[in-house]
Design a protein around this motif. Structure first.
Motif, PDB file in Angstrom:
ATOM      1  N   GLU A  92       0.872  -1.173   0.000  1.00 22.05           N
ATOM      2  CA  GLU A  92       0.000   0.000   0.000  1.00 22.05           C
ATOM      3  C   GLU A  92       0.911   1.225   0.000  1.00 22.05           C
ATOM      4  O   GLU A  92       1.817   1.324   0.836  1.00 22.05           O
ATOM      5  CB  GLU A  92      -0.908  -0.010   1.227  1.00 22.05           C
ATOM      6  CG  GLU A  92      -1.827  -1.237   1.238  1.00 22.05           C
ATOM      7  CD  GLU A  92      -2.888  -1.199   2.318  1.00 22.05           C
ATOM      8  OE1 GLU A  92      -2.728  -0.469   3.311  1.00 22.05           O
ATOM      9  OE2 GLU A  92      -3.898  -1.918   2.138  1.00 22.05           O
ATOM     10  N   ARG A  96       1.524  11.571   1.725  1.00 24.10           N
ATOM     11  CA  ARG A  96       1.042  12.532   2.729  1.00 24.10           C
ATOM     12  C   ARG A  96       1.557  13.930   2.425  1.00 24.10           C
ATOM     13  O   ARG A  96       2.706  14.090   2.002  1.00 24.10           O
ATOM     14  CB  ARG A  96       1.575  12.165   4.121  1.00 24.10           C
ATOM     15  CG  ARG A  96       1.282  10.748   4.549  1.00 24.10           C
ATOM     16  CD  ARG A  96       1.958  10.489   5.894  1.00 24.10           C
ATOM     17  NE  ARG A  96       1.800   9.117   6.322  1.00 24.10           N
ATOM     18  CZ  ARG A  96       0.808   8.669   7.079  1.00 24.10           C
ATOM     19  NH1 ARG A  96      -0.132   9.482   7.509  1.00 24.10           N
ATOM     20  NH2 ARG A  96       0.750   7.398   7.440  1.00 24.10           N
ATOM     21  N   SER A 102      -1.314   7.696  11.570  1.00 20.69           N
ATOM     22  CA  SER A 102      -0.181   6.910  12.073  1.00 20.69           C
ATOM     23  C   SER A 102       1.136   7.692  12.035  1.00 20.69           C
ATOM     24  O   SER A 102       2.043   7.395  12.806  1.00 20.69           O
ATOM     25  CB  SER A 102      -0.041   5.594  11.304  1.00 20.69           C
ATOM     26  OG  SER A 102       0.409   5.821   9.999  1.00 20.69           O
ATOM     27  N   ASP A 177      -3.807  13.130   3.147  1.00 17.92           N
ATOM     28  CA  ASP A 177      -3.018  11.952   2.777  1.00 17.92           C
ATOM     29  C   ASP A 177      -3.916  10.972   2.043  1.00 17.92           C
ATOM     30  O   ASP A 177      -5.140  11.139   2.016  1.00 17.92           O
ATOM     31  CB  ASP A 177      -2.362  11.294   4.018  1.00 17.92           C
ATOM     32  CG  ASP A 177      -3.362  10.927   5.102  1.00 17.92           C
ATOM     33  OD1 ASP A 177      -4.510  10.590   4.773  1.00 17.92           O
ATOM     34  OD2 ASP A 177      -2.996  10.974   6.286  1.00 17.92           O
ATOM     35  N   LYS A 179      -4.094   6.587   0.416  1.00 22.11           N
ATOM     36  CA  LYS A 179      -3.486   5.263   0.201  1.00 22.11           C
ATOM     37  C   LYS A 179      -3.803   4.834  -1.226  1.00 22.11           C
ATOM     38  O   LYS A 179      -4.942   4.935  -1.681  1.00 22.11           O
ATOM     39  CB  LYS A 179      -4.092   4.280   1.202  1.00 22.11           C
ATOM     40  CG  LYS A 179      -3.536   2.892   1.156  1.00 22.11           C
ATOM     41  CD  LYS A 179      -4.264   1.935   0.258  1.00 22.11           C
ATOM     42  CE  LYS A 179      -5.670   1.622   0.653  1.00 22.11           C
ATOM     43  NZ  LYS A 179      -6.358   0.733  -0.310  1.00 22.11           N
ATOM     44  N   THR A 200     -10.297   5.975   1.686  1.00 28.27           N
ATOM     45  CA  THR A 200      -8.849   5.757   1.547  1.00 28.27           C
ATOM     46  C   THR A 200      -8.032   7.065   1.545  1.00 28.27           C
ATOM     47  O   THR A 200      -6.816   7.024   1.353  1.00 28.27           O
ATOM     48  CB  THR A 200      -8.543   4.979   0.249  1.00 28.27           C
ATOM     49  OG1 THR A 200      -9.025   5.742  -0.860  1.00 28.27           O
ATOM     50  CG2 THR A 200      -9.185   3.614   0.236  1.00 28.27           C
ATOM     51  N   ARG A 202      -7.626  11.158   3.463  1.00 27.94           N
ATOM     52  CA  ARG A 202      -8.099  12.127   4.464  1.00 27.94           C
ATOM     53  C   ARG A 202      -8.406  13.424   3.735  1.00 27.94           C
ATOM     54  O   ARG A 202      -7.536  13.953   3.020  1.00 27.94           O
ATOM     55  CB  ARG A 202      -7.053  12.375   5.549  1.00 27.94           C
ATOM     56  CG  ARG A 202      -6.957  11.268   6.554  1.00 27.94           C
ATOM     57  CD  ARG A 202      -6.204  11.665   7.824  1.00 27.94           C
ATOM     58  NE  ARG A 202      -6.346  10.609   8.810  1.00 27.94           N
ATOM     59  CZ  ARG A 202      -5.504   9.582   8.922  1.00 27.94           C
ATOM     60  NH1 ARG A 202      -4.444   9.493   8.142  1.00 27.94           N
ATOM     61  NH2 ARG A 202      -5.718   8.652   9.824  1.00 27.94           N
ATOM     62  N   ARG A 218     -13.518   6.180  12.282  1.00 30.47           N
ATOM     63  CA  ARG A 218     -12.425   5.768  13.183  1.00 30.47           C
ATOM     64  C   ARG A 218     -12.631   6.375  14.564  1.00 30.47           C
ATOM     65  O   ARG A 218     -12.341   5.768  15.577  1.00 30.47           O
ATOM     66  CB  ARG A 218     -11.067   6.240  12.638  1.00 30.47           C
ATOM     67  CG  ARG A 218     -10.625   5.516  11.371  1.00 30.47           C
ATOM     68  CD  ARG A 218      -9.168   5.854  11.034  1.00 30.47           C
ATOM     69  NE  ARG A 218      -8.761   5.282   9.767  1.00 30.47           N
ATOM     70  CZ  ARG A 218      -8.802   5.932   8.604  1.00 30.47           C
ATOM     71  NH1 ARG A 218      -9.213   7.198   8.538  1.00 30.47           N
ATOM     72  NH2 ARG A 218      -8.431   5.334   7.483  1.00 30.47           N
TER      73      ARG A 218
END
Ligand code: ADP
Ligand code: UDP
Length: 239
Positions: A92, A96, A102, A177, A179, A200, A202, A218
């Motif tokens: 993946e 960002r 994370s 960001d 993925k 996937t 933000r 989340r």
């Protein structure tokens, strides 16, 4: 092209993958299911699959119109996309521009800090290992990608991030960001695959900084579908 979806090949955490009458093409169905924290938090919200599917279909079309090679062939319905069948790279790729999630937990950067340049990270797509962060040495050690392939994917990922940041900016959204997943096509090389949606990425409102993405789930702030619909609306896709 009128193709029927046939048997289910793979039931993922948020999407189903079907075989079609053409062995080179698959149908991806976006479900209403939501997972977070490596599948430890689970939920479902009516309309999520439709909203994520519509946004992803639009963004793949947008990227393709701007020269990015993607797996998308045709939109079969709001939740069903016809795609080229690829050999997926089990990595993946996270890009960002602003510290969140994370990155904040791992490095202690303040959430919301703008990074001097976009950061590309690699994660091993292995649910049983919790999708660990990979150093480039690990990518080589596991023979996931060669140096040349990493360079190629990095350049594609940065190009995609640049194009989408600009498109979201026009919608008053900050792309924090995202993925990405890539797959190998026997003739066409690496293609952008899977999905690009608020599941996937933000996305923060440019003025208020509020989240319009899966972070709402989340953080236990249901419902999320109104936020996804707001993204659809701002992209000019729905009233
Ligand atoms: P997961 O498998 O991580 O639970 P999903 O629910 O999103 O995730 O399932 C979709 C699956 O389809 C993923 O494993 C993804 O890698 C795979 N996939 C996406 N695009 C393609 C493609 N073009 N060809 C083959 N597999 C794909
Ligand atoms: N992301 C994703 N799937 C994953 C992990 C992350 O789509 O399995 C996306 C996530 O939505 C965010 C970006 O990748 O846009 C970076 O996520 P991060 O590493 O901060 O992980 P998180 O803490 O969100 O799980």
């Amino acid at each position: 092209m009128i193709l029927q979806k046939l048997d289910l090949l793979h039931r993922g955490k948020a999407k189903d993958v079907y075989r079609t009458e053409d062995d080179d093409l698959l149908c991806i169905h976006f479900r209403d299911d939501l997972t977070a924290g490596d599948g430890t938090r689970k939920g479902s919200e009516e309309g999520k699959g439709r909203a994520a599917g519509l946004i992803s279909a639009y963004l793949f079309r947008y990227l393709s119109d701007h020269g990015i090679p993607t797996h998308q062939v045709e939109v079969m319905g709001p939740q069903d996309i016809l795609v080229k069948s690829l050999s997926m790279v089990p990595v993946e790729v996270v890009v960002r521009q602003v510290a969140a999630g994370s990155l904040v937990k791992r490095l202690g950067l303040p959430a919301g800090q703008v990074l001097p340049r976009p950061l590309v990270e690699w994660y091993y797509k292995r649910d049983d290992l919790g999708d660990p962060l990979l150093a480039e040495e690990h990518v080589r050690l596991l023979h996931l990608l060669t140096d040349e392939e990493m360079a190629q994917i990095r350049s594609l990922a940065l190009g995609i991030f640049r194009l989408l940041s600009q498109r979201f900016k026009e919608a008053n959204l900050l792309l924090v960001d995202m993925k990405l997943e890539f797959g190998r096509h026997p003739k066409e090389g690496f293609l952008l695959a899977d999905e690009v949606s608020p599941d996937t990425c933000r996305l923060w409102d440019e003025e208020t900084g509020s989240s319009l993405d899966k972070d709402l789930f989340r953080q236990g702030k249901a419902p999320i579908v109104p936020a996804y619909r707001e993204v659809l609306h701002r992209l000019g896709l729905e009233e």
